[in-house]
Design an enzyme around this catalytic site. Structure first.
Site, PDB file in Angstrom:
ATOM      1  N   HIS A  22       8.165  55.528  20.381  1.00 56.68           N
ATOM      2  CA  HIS A  22       9.554  55.940  20.626  1.00 56.68           C
ATOM      3  C   HIS A  22       9.627  57.442  20.898  1.00 56.68           C
ATOM      4  O   HIS A  22      10.225  57.876  21.890  1.00 56.68           O
ATOM      5  CB  HIS A  22      10.419  55.582  19.411  1.00 56.68           C
ATOM      6  CG  HIS A  22      11.858  55.949  19.567  1.00 56.68           C
ATOM      7  ND1 HIS A  22      12.800  55.077  20.060  1.00 56.68           N
ATOM      8  CD2 HIS A  22      12.535  57.111  19.310  1.00 56.68           C
ATOM      9  CE1 HIS A  22      13.980  55.667  20.095  1.00 56.68           C
ATOM     10  NE2 HIS A  22      13.847  56.908  19.646  1.00 56.68           N
ATOM     11  N   GLU A  23       9.025  58.225  20.016  1.00 61.13           N
ATOM     12  CA  GLU A  23       9.080  59.676  20.186  1.00 61.13           C
ATOM     13  C   GLU A  23       8.259  60.137  21.388  1.00 61.13           C
ATOM     14  O   GLU A  23       8.613  61.116  22.042  1.00 61.13           O
ATOM     15  CB  GLU A  23       8.589  60.368  18.915  1.00 61.13           C
ATOM     16  CG  GLU A  23       9.410  60.062  17.670  1.00 61.13           C
ATOM     17  CD  GLU A  23      10.889  60.372  17.849  1.00 61.13           C
ATOM     18  OE1 GLU A  23      11.231  61.280  18.648  1.00 61.13           O
ATOM     19  OE2 GLU A  23      11.714  59.700  17.196  1.00 61.13           O
ATOM     20  N   HIS A  26      10.491  60.153  24.433  1.00 63.05           N
ATOM     21  CA  HIS A  26      11.271  61.402  24.548  1.00 63.05           C
ATOM     22  C   HIS A  26      10.376  62.553  25.015  1.00 63.05           C
ATOM     23  O   HIS A  26      10.743  63.318  25.916  1.00 63.05           O
ATOM     24  CB  HIS A  26      11.873  61.769  23.186  1.00 63.05           C
ATOM     25  CG  HIS A  26      12.918  60.813  22.689  1.00 63.05           C
ATOM     26  ND1 HIS A  26      13.978  60.404  23.458  1.00 63.05           N
ATOM     27  CD2 HIS A  26      13.075  60.203  21.475  1.00 63.05           C
ATOM     28  CE1 HIS A  26      14.742  59.585  22.753  1.00 63.05           C
ATOM     29  NE2 HIS A  26      14.205  59.442  21.550  1.00 63.05           N
TER      30      HIS A  26
END
Length: 452
Positions: A22-23, A26
């Site tokens: 997920h990170e 980003h």
């Protein structure tokens, strides 16, 4: 490894994988948009491991593995030198900021696809979708022991797990559903399961039981355990005998014995009990006896108990080739996302209980340990479901979450200027309150499940 330690370990593994991807979503898009990333952290709290990359980013593994974050250069958080202003997140066009924020949930959806593809290629051991016994609504629909369920609605059911997933979802809506059935003679028919007849008091956890479908692999084999002294079976049946028929009626499981013995007793006189013993088929004459049961009523008995059941072997595998698994993984990712959205809608409307739809880390940890014990394919399937859930939760329009930031940027696109700091601050406080409420509900449900 104990259940507690195993649950903790597999929770850490699951969250570590999901949060990292997920990170990274980003991080990767932010770097492509020219934003300087100050820190990439997996976990919160005290750093356990730190590495300063040549790209100027600090990579951190922190002590509390319940999340993570990517810290970007931003004038709203720190003073930014003039020469670094072009690399500040808040200076980027709104469409780039939308892309950076949306990249986290998108990364989780991509990860879910990859996990499901791997699961399908490896092959997930399971059970065939064959009916063991049918009663209640299932019997009303015309289902019988030995029927194989090929599809429920437009969803194919190659294994019993797919059958359970599809049927559990349809049961929530109390709508009739068409089932594709293959009989033991090879013929294929359609049957309509009248789920609208499910009692309103039946919740989502007990819907499948109320439908009356028992899978073949959960039937208790008709194996003789102990034989009671001075009973009709004493000296006739032996431990380990497999009962195959009673008075010419076939016996498929231990559950079939009691009603057949009752019929034989009511008929009167002896009957033939057919058994398999050491590879031989025997026909033994026996007369049931009438004895009072725990309920005070008289029951016809032979005087036997069932042998301790063992875990049935898997008789089906959900497996596809590498190419065929690609569209199947795409469809399954979309299906899981659709069902999660529908489940949230049902919870909001009150059609399902929030006690069974909102789970905290304790429930997730126990599930992670259970799926890991079933094998790698099952654990990959579990991770995929978690990854889809994480993506959709983060897209909720709640300030603090990715969806809240996306809401801000969509408003900015509409009014052609950023929201004021005061409005954003109020939103942040509301978002924190909502997140705290959801976390409290999740922990409450965890504790409730443990107690119950």
């Amino acid at each position: 490894m104990s259940t507690v330690l195993g649950s903790i370990w597999w929770l850490v593994v699951a969250l570590g994988v999901l949060v990292t991807f997920h990170e990274f979503g980003h991080f990767w898009v932010a770097r492509r948009c020219g934003v300087k990333v100050l820190r990439f952290s997996v976990g919160f709290g005290k750093p356990l491991w730190t590495h300063h990359g040549k790209d100027g980013t600090e990579y951190v593994l922190a002590a509390i593995p319940l999340g993570g974050y990517v810290r970007m250069l931003d004038e709203r958080e720190d003073e930014v030198p003039a020469h670094l202003l072009p690399q500040a997140f808040n200076r980027k066009p709104v469409l780039q900021r939308i892309a950076i924020v949306a990249a986290g949930p998108v990364a989780n959806l991509v990860l879910a696809f990859a996990l499901l593809w791997a699961m399908l290629v490896i092959g997930r051991p399971d059970f065939a979708p064959v009916v063991g016994s049918a009663s209640a609504i299932a019997a009303q629909a015309g289902l019988h022991a030995g029927d194989q369920v090929l599809a429920i609605g437009d969803r194919a059911t190659p294994t019993w797990s797919e059958l359970v997933m599809a049927l559990s979802v349809d049961a929530l809506d109390r709508q009739p559903v068409v089932m594709q059935i293959r009989h033991t003679d090879g013929s294929t028919v359609q049957r309509t399961l009248p789920l609208q007849n499910l009692p309103t008091s039946v919740d989502e956890l007990h819907a499948l039981t109320a439908i009356g479908l028992v899978p073949r692999h959960l039937l208790v084999p008709a194996l003789v355990g102990k034989v009671r002294q001075a009973s009709p079976a004493w000296g006739v049946l032996a431990e380990g005998d497999r009962i195959t028929a009673i008075d010419a009626h076939p016996v498929a499981s231990f559950e079939d014995i009691a009603p057949l013995v009752a019929k034989l007793g009511q008929r009167g006189g002896p009957g033939m009990i057919e058994v398999e013993r050491d590879g031989e088929r025997l026909a033994l004459e026996m007369t049931p006896a009438s004895m009072p049961g725990n309920d005070g009523q008289a029951h016809w008995i032979l005087g036997i108990t069932n042998a301790a059941p063992t875990a049935p072997p898997h008789d089906a595998v959900l497996r596809l080739g590498p190419l065929a698994a690609v569209p199947a993984a795409v469809r399954e990712t979309g299906y899981q996302a659709k069902q999660i959205v529908n489940m949230v809608a049902r919870a909001v409307s009150g059609r399902v209980s929030v006690q069974n739809t909102v789970s905290g880390p304790i429930t997730i940890a126990r599930a992670a340990n259970d799926f890991a014990a079933r094998g790698p394919a099952w654990f990959l399937n579990f991770l995929a479901l978690l990854s889809v859930s994480l993506a959709l939760i983060n897209l909720l329009p709640i300030p603090v979450l990715d969806g809240g930031h996306l809401l801000y940027y969509l408003i900015e696109l509409t009014i052609r200027r950023p929201l004021g700091e005061r409005a954003m601050a109020v939103g942040q406080y509301l978002g924190l309150a909502m997140i705290a409420g959801l976390m409290g509900l999740a922990f409450y449900n965890d504790i409730l499940h443990l107690v119950s």
